[in-house]
Design a protein around this motif. Structure first.
Motif, PDB file in Angstrom:
ATOM      1  N   LEU A 139       0.813  -1.210   0.000  1.00 39.62           N
ATOM      2  CA  LEU A 139       0.000   0.000   0.000  1.00 39.62           C
ATOM      3  C   LEU A 139       0.852   1.269   0.000  1.00 39.62           C
ATOM      4  CD1 LEU A 139      -2.906  -0.898   2.437  1.00 39.62           C
ATOM      5  CD2 LEU A 139      -2.697  -1.272  -0.016  1.00 39.62           C
ATOM      6  N   ASN A 140       2.129   1.111   0.166  1.00 40.57           N
ATOM      7  CA  ASN A 140       3.015   2.274   0.187  1.00 40.57           C
ATOM      8  C   ASN A 140       3.639   2.458  -1.198  1.00 40.57           C
ATOM      9  OD1 ASN A 140       4.874   4.256   0.642  1.00 40.57           O
ATOM     10  ND2 ASN A 140       5.839   3.273   2.400  1.00 40.57           N
ATOM     11  N   PRO A 141       3.232   3.511  -1.923  1.00 45.28           N
ATOM     12  CA  PRO A 141       3.744   3.703  -3.287  1.00 45.28           C
ATOM     13  C   PRO A 141       5.259   3.855  -3.359  1.00 45.28           C
ATOM     14  CG  PRO A 141       1.851   5.136  -2.868  1.00 45.28           C
ATOM     15  CD  PRO A 141       2.253   4.548  -1.549  1.00 45.28           C
ATOM     16  N   LYS A 142       5.902   4.207  -2.263  1.00 48.83           N
ATOM     17  CA  LYS A 142       7.353   4.397  -2.283  1.00 48.83           C
ATOM     18  C   LYS A 142       8.096   3.120  -2.668  1.00 48.83           C
ATOM     19  CE  LYS A 142       7.490   8.130   1.121  1.00 48.83           C
ATOM     20  NZ  LYS A 142       7.979   8.558   2.465  1.00 48.83           N
ATOM     21  N   GLY A 143       7.470   1.973  -2.414  1.00 50.05           N
ATOM     22  CA  GLY A 143       8.137   0.716  -2.725  1.00 50.05           C
ATOM     23  C   GLY A 143       7.733   0.101  -4.047  1.00 50.05           C
ATOM     24  N   HIS A 144       6.784   0.723  -4.766  1.00 54.68           N
ATOM     25  CA  HIS A 144       6.257   0.098  -5.982  1.00 54.68           C
ATOM     26  C   HIS A 144       7.291   0.033  -7.106  1.00 54.68           C
ATOM     27  CE1 HIS A 144       1.809   0.960  -4.739  1.00 54.68           C
ATOM     28  NE2 HIS A 144       2.454   0.147  -3.913  1.00 54.68           N
ATOM     29  N   ARG A 145       8.120   1.059  -7.222  1.00 51.22           N
ATOM     30  CA  ARG A 145       9.115   1.055  -8.302  1.00 51.22           C
ATOM     31  C   ARG A 145      10.099  -0.091  -8.118  1.00 51.22           C
ATOM     32  NH1 ARG A 145      12.094   6.555  -9.068  1.00 51.22           N
ATOM     33  NH2 ARG A 145      12.996   5.948  -7.060  1.00 51.22           N
ATOM     34  N   ALA A 146      10.544  -0.298  -6.874  1.00 55.93           N
ATOM     35  CA  ALA A 146      11.493  -1.383  -6.610  1.00 55.93           C
ATOM     36  C   ALA A 146      10.848  -2.741  -6.877  1.00 55.93           C
ATOM     37  CB  ALA A 146      11.992  -1.306  -5.170  1.00 55.93           C
ATOM     38  N   LEU A 147       9.551  -2.882  -6.548  1.00 56.41           N
ATOM     39  CA  LEU A 147       8.852  -4.142  -6.806  1.00 56.41           C
ATOM     40  C   LEU A 147       8.740  -4.418  -8.299  1.00 56.41           C
ATOM     41  CD1 LEU A 147       6.025  -3.937  -4.120  1.00 56.41           C
ATOM     42  CD2 LEU A 147       7.852  -5.631  -4.203  1.00 56.41           C
ATOM     43  N   LEU A 148       8.436  -3.374  -9.072  1.00 57.54           N
ATOM     44  CA  LEU A 148       8.346  -3.535 -10.529  1.00 57.54           C
ATOM     45  C   LEU A 148       9.711  -3.914 -11.094  1.00 57.54           C
ATOM     46  CD1 LEU A 148       6.794  -3.329 -13.204  1.00 57.54           C
ATOM     47  CD2 LEU A 148       7.393  -0.887 -13.262  1.00 57.54           C
ATOM     48  N   ASP A 149      10.763  -3.257 -10.634  1.00 58.41           N
ATOM     49  CA  ASP A 149      12.114  -3.575 -11.121  1.00 58.41           C
ATOM     50  C   ASP A 149      12.478  -5.028 -10.794  1.00 58.41           C
ATOM     51  OD1 ASP A 149      12.286  -1.011 -12.020  1.00 58.41           O
ATOM     52  OD2 ASP A 149      13.628  -0.301 -10.442  1.00 58.41           O
ATOM     53  N   ALA A 150      12.119  -5.466  -9.582  1.00 54.67           N
ATOM     54  CA  ALA A 150      12.429  -6.840  -9.197  1.00 54.67           C
ATOM     55  C   ALA A 150      11.618  -7.822 -10.030  1.00 54.67           C
ATOM     56  CB  ALA A 150      12.143  -7.045  -7.716  1.00 54.67           C
ATOM     57  N   PHE A 151      10.356  -7.495 -10.286  1.00 52.93           N
ATOM     58  CA  PHE A 151       9.504  -8.364 -11.105  1.00 52.93           C
ATOM     59  C   PHE A 151      10.077  -8.507 -12.513  1.00 52.93           C
ATOM     60  CE2 PHE A 151       6.132  -8.656 -14.311  1.00 52.93           C
ATOM     61  CZ  PHE A 151       5.513  -9.842 -13.944  1.00 52.93           C
ATOM     62  N   ALA A 359      18.465   6.294 -18.490  1.00 56.47           N
ATOM     63  CA  ALA A 359      17.140   6.408 -17.871  1.00 56.47           C
ATOM     64  C   ALA A 359      16.033   6.080 -18.865  1.00 56.47           C
ATOM     65  CB  ALA A 359      16.952   7.817 -17.308  1.00 56.47           C
ATOM     66  N   ASP A 360      16.202   6.481 -20.118  1.00 53.83           N
ATOM     67  CA  ASP A 360      15.203   6.167 -21.152  1.00 53.83           C
ATOM     68  C   ASP A 360      15.128   4.658 -21.394  1.00 53.83           C
ATOM     69  OD1 ASP A 360      14.589   8.808 -21.428  1.00 53.83           O
ATOM     70  OD2 ASP A 360      15.786   9.135 -23.247  1.00 53.83           O
ATOM     71  N   ARG A 361      16.303   3.996 -21.438  1.00 59.11           N
ATOM     72  CA  ARG A 361      16.292   2.541 -21.616  1.00 59.11           C
ATOM     73  C   ARG A 361      15.596   1.858 -20.440  1.00 59.11           C
ATOM     74  NH1 ARG A 361      21.662   3.614 -23.236  1.00 59.11           N
ATOM     75  NH2 ARG A 361      22.446   2.902 -21.199  1.00 59.11           N
ATOM     76  N   LEU A 362      15.891   2.331 -19.231  1.00 62.20           N
ATOM     77  CA  LEU A 362      15.275   1.755 -18.041  1.00 62.20           C
ATOM     78  C   LEU A 362      13.770   1.997 -18.038  1.00 62.20           C
ATOM     79  CD1 LEU A 362      15.552   0.324 -15.332  1.00 62.20           C
ATOM     80  CD2 LEU A 362      16.122   2.548 -14.293  1.00 62.20           C
ATOM     81  N   ALA A 446       9.619 -12.106  -7.607  1.00 55.59           N
ATOM     82  CA  ALA A 446      10.451 -10.945  -7.308  1.00 55.59           C
ATOM     83  C   ALA A 446      10.926 -10.943  -5.869  1.00 55.59           C
ATOM     84  CB  ALA A 446       9.654  -9.656  -7.582  1.00 55.59           C
ATOM     85  N   GLY A 447      10.539 -11.937  -5.094  1.00 58.42           N
ATOM     86  CA  GLY A 447      10.956 -11.978  -3.692  1.00 58.42           C
ATOM     87  C   GLY A 447       9.971 -11.236  -2.822  1.00 58.42           C
ATOM     88  N   THR A 448       9.987 -11.510  -1.553  1.00 59.52           N
ATOM     89  CA  THR A 448       9.030 -10.904  -0.635  1.00 59.52           C
ATOM     90  C   THR A 448       9.598 -10.946   0.764  1.00 59.52           C
ATOM     91  OG1 THR A 448       6.721 -10.930   0.066  1.00 59.52           O
ATOM     92  CG2 THR A 448       7.799 -13.066  -0.198  1.00 59.52           C
ATOM     93  N   ALA A 449       8.810 -10.497   1.733  1.00 62.43           N
ATOM     94  CA  ALA A 449       9.270 -10.499   3.120  1.00 62.43           C
ATOM     95  C   ALA A 449       9.384 -11.927   3.633  1.00 62.43           C
ATOM     96  CB  ALA A 449       8.305  -9.696   3.993  1.00 62.43           C
ATOM     97  N   ALA A 450      10.156 -12.095   4.719  1.00 58.10           N
ATOM     98  CA  ALA A 450      10.348 -13.426   5.290  1.00 58.10           C
ATOM     99  C   ALA A 450       9.049 -14.006   5.810  1.00 58.10           C
ATOM    100  CB  ALA A 450      11.382 -13.354   6.412  1.00 58.10           C
ATOM    101  N   THR A 451       8.152 -13.144   6.295  1.00 57.97           N
ATOM    102  CA  THR A 451       6.858 -13.574   6.837  1.00 57.97           C
ATOM    103  C   THR A 451       5.768 -12.662   6.305  1.00 57.97           C
ATOM    104  OG1 THR A 451       7.843 -14.441   8.870  1.00 57.97           O
ATOM    105  CG2 THR A 451       5.501 -13.911   8.939  1.00 57.97           C
ATOM    106  N   MET A 452       4.667 -13.253   5.819  1.00 58.11           N
ATOM    107  CA  MET A 452       3.496 -12.491   5.388  1.00 58.11           C
ATOM    108  C   MET A 452       2.295 -12.926   6.215  1.00 58.11           C
ATOM    109  SD  MET A 452       3.759 -12.237   1.235  1.00 58.11           S
ATOM    110  CE  MET A 452       4.109 -13.972   1.018  1.00 58.11           C
ATOM    111  N   ILE A 453       1.518 -11.936   6.648  1.00 53.37           N
ATOM    112  CA  ILE A 453       0.327 -12.210   7.443  1.00 53.37           C
ATOM    113  C   ILE A 453      -0.870 -11.566   6.749  1.00 53.37           C
ATOM    114  CG2 ILE A 453      -0.781 -11.872   9.676  1.00 53.37           C
ATOM    115  CD1 ILE A 453       2.005 -11.801  10.923  1.00 53.37           C
TER     116      ILE A 453
END
Length: 550
Positions: A139-151, A359-362, A446-453
């Motif tokens: 729910l925190n948009p600050k982490g969405h870019r990193a998640l997309l890059d990892a995906f 940056a354009d390629r990325l 893309a990986g995730t936290a060690a524990t999800m609830i």
């Protein structure tokens, strides 16, 4: 993964020790049994806001301890290392929070007291809690870019390196311009001062040489004054030499007659010789001590100029020549600084072009990855009874930085024709949990936290949808530990370990307890979830079928 949770005096929980295992774990129980208490207690241990209302009635304080096993190199361990809190290899990470009835609280990592904010930052890295009131993770948009890059398995190193080069040159250029601006303010003075020194043209050691020469001339003048008249005293008509010669001539007549007079004559001869030598030496000394007044005046004037300029610049006179050279070097450096800045400007243009290209390629790669992610999430929505919803990865322009020029935010539309908006606009907690589940499944690689609830991810659904939720939770649990608070027998049947939450009443009051169920107890609990308070044989048979199918 979450290994152990210890709760003391939190709401209805008097004392509770829970041990968890890898895989999918479910927590079930009747409504009001206290499932939310466990999540509140865990949230408190992971740095959530302290609320005095969590302290059990009649008690002065409460505490919660959560023990997590995290692999070496985990981001939480790196953060601890940055805070100078070192753990031994393989040592668990122990979160502890104490809470007083007046609202005061303390946070600990192991035996070390830490700010609650650090506890929260660590908790975010180690455990994801998804539910109606979740304000972290997806729910925190600050982490969405990193998640997309990892995906998309996107390599951002070229862009980061290009950005670092841009910022390095910009910093160097700023320093050079600042130094030049300071130097420019001194340019006129430097030019004037170096011109004065150049006009005087002092030489290294000249002051010392001139001072020695002046001292010698002054000493000669003084000595010369003492010799004045000596030439007349020795060699004049009435001088010592003339008198000695007269005396010798008189003695010479009788020297042959008397031996003593012969000796006296010999002594006078010797005296004449010595006096003659003295006269010669005095004459030579007078010549040697002769001083040119004009030269003395010239030397004194030169010393005056050199020492005056040295006082002006607050240096030793013999250092003037080096000072002049230094000033000329500074003026040359000012001229060179302008050329250096021009060269830096050219390099900055090249570096910015390189960054823009990277940056354009990325950005192009992100758009391609976003399309794949959107398709992957869309494939998960219908089985989760979210077939009317749509998902998209919104990419917009952002200020340039080491991660490029893209702002990424996951957006949804929950009803046909409705506009896209942030995930947090989803009203229903259960719907939100299912949306996050769909995202988690799509992002699993893309990986995730060690524990999800997940809190009541199955709210408001049943049958095939609940079964689909259970199947996806089980898939996630192959990669991370997953704990689910559920009312769905289909989800519960997928679990590898099952906990029942119960509320008990006795003379001591009301207490919430949790116990792990064995296989027979699991069948009975799932049957209760299927049929309600009165468990039928048919419900037990259906529970067995669900367990067998799982």
């Amino acid at each position: 993964m979450l290994r152990q949770l210890s709760i003391h005096n939190i709401v209805l929980v008097e004392r509770l020790e829970l041990e968890f295992e890898p895989g999918l774990g479910v927590l079930t129980g009747e409504t009001g049994a206290g499932k939310s208490i466990l999540l509140d207690a865990l949230g408190l241990a992971l740095g959530a806001r302290a609320d005095a209302g969590l302290v059990r009635s009649g008690e002065d304080g409460a505490s919660v301890t959560a023990e997590l096993d995290l692999p070496s190199g985990h981001a939480a361990r790196s953060l601890l290392s940055d805070q100078a809190i070192e753990l031994e290899t393989g040592e668990p990470l122990i979160f502890r929070r104490t809470l007083k009835s007046d609202g005061g609280s303390r946070a600990f990592i192991g035996g070390t007291s830490v700010p609650a904010g650090l506890l929260r930052d660590l908790g975010i890295l180690a455990v994801e809690i998804h539910g109606q009131h979740d304000d972290r993770g997806l729910l925190n948009p600050k982490g969405h870019r990193a998640l997309l890059d990892a995906f998309g398995r996107l390599d951002t190193r070229d862009t980061e390196a290009a950005w670092n080069e841009v910022t390095r040159i910009e910093a160097e250029l700023l320093d050079a311009r600042t130094e030049l601006a300071t130097a420019e303010r001194d340019r006129e003075w430097l030019a004037h001062a170096s011109g004065e020194i150049e006009a005087l043209a002092p030489e290294a050691g000249e002051d010392t040489r001139l001072a020695e020469e002046r001292a010698a001339m002054q000493a000669g003048l003084k000595a010369g004054e003492s010799l004045t008249g000596l030439d007349e005293l020795l060699g004049g008509s009435d001088g010592a030499l003339s008198l000695l010669r007269q005396a010798a001539r008189r003695i010479e007549r009788g020297a042959a007659e008397h031996p003593l007079l012969g000796e006296a004559l010999a002594a006078l001869d010797r005296a004449l010789i010595e006096a003659g030598e003295a006269e010669d030496r005095i004459a030579r000394a007078v010549d040697a001590l002769a001083c040119d007044p004009a030269r003395l005046e010239q030397v004194e004037a030169r010393l005056f100029d050199i020492r005056g300029l040295a006082r002006k610049h607050r240096v030793e006179p013999d250092a003037l020549a080096a000072l002049g050279e230094q000033m000329r070097s500074q003026l040359a450096a000012i001229e060179a600084s302008g050329e250096h800045i021009e060269a830096l400007d050219r390099r900055l243009l090249v570096a910015r072009d390189a960054y823009s290209a990277a940056a354009d390629r990325l950005s192009k790669a992100r758009h391609e990855a976003a399309a794949k992610l959107d398709a992957a999430v869309a494939a998960e929505l219908a089985p989760l009874k979210l077939d009317a919803a749509r998902f998209r990865t919104g990419i917009s322009a952002a200020e340039p930085g080491p991660s490029g020029t893209d702002r990424v935010e996951f957006e949804v539309s929950t009803n046909p024709g409705s506009a896209f908006g942030p995930l947090t606009r989803i009203a229903s907690g259960g719907e939100l949990s299912r949306f996050i589940l769909a995202l988690k499944v799509a992002l699993a690689e893309a990986g995730t936290a060690a524990t999800m609830i997940f809190d009541e991810v199955d709210r408001g659904v049943g049958g095939a949808v609940a079964s689909a939720i259970g199947e996806r939770l089980a898939r996630l649990a192959e990669r991370s530990q997953v704990l689910v608070v559920t009312h769905s027998p289909q989800v519960a049947a997928r679990a590898s370990h099952h906990y029942r939450i119960e509320k008990n009443h006795d003379d001591g009051g009301t207490r919430t307890t949790v116990r792990k169920l064995d296989d027979s107890e699991r069948r009975e609990e799932i049957a209760r979830m299927l049929s309600g308070a009165s468990i039928t044989e048919e419900a037990r048979a259906q529970a067995s079928r669900l367990l067998d199918a799982a």
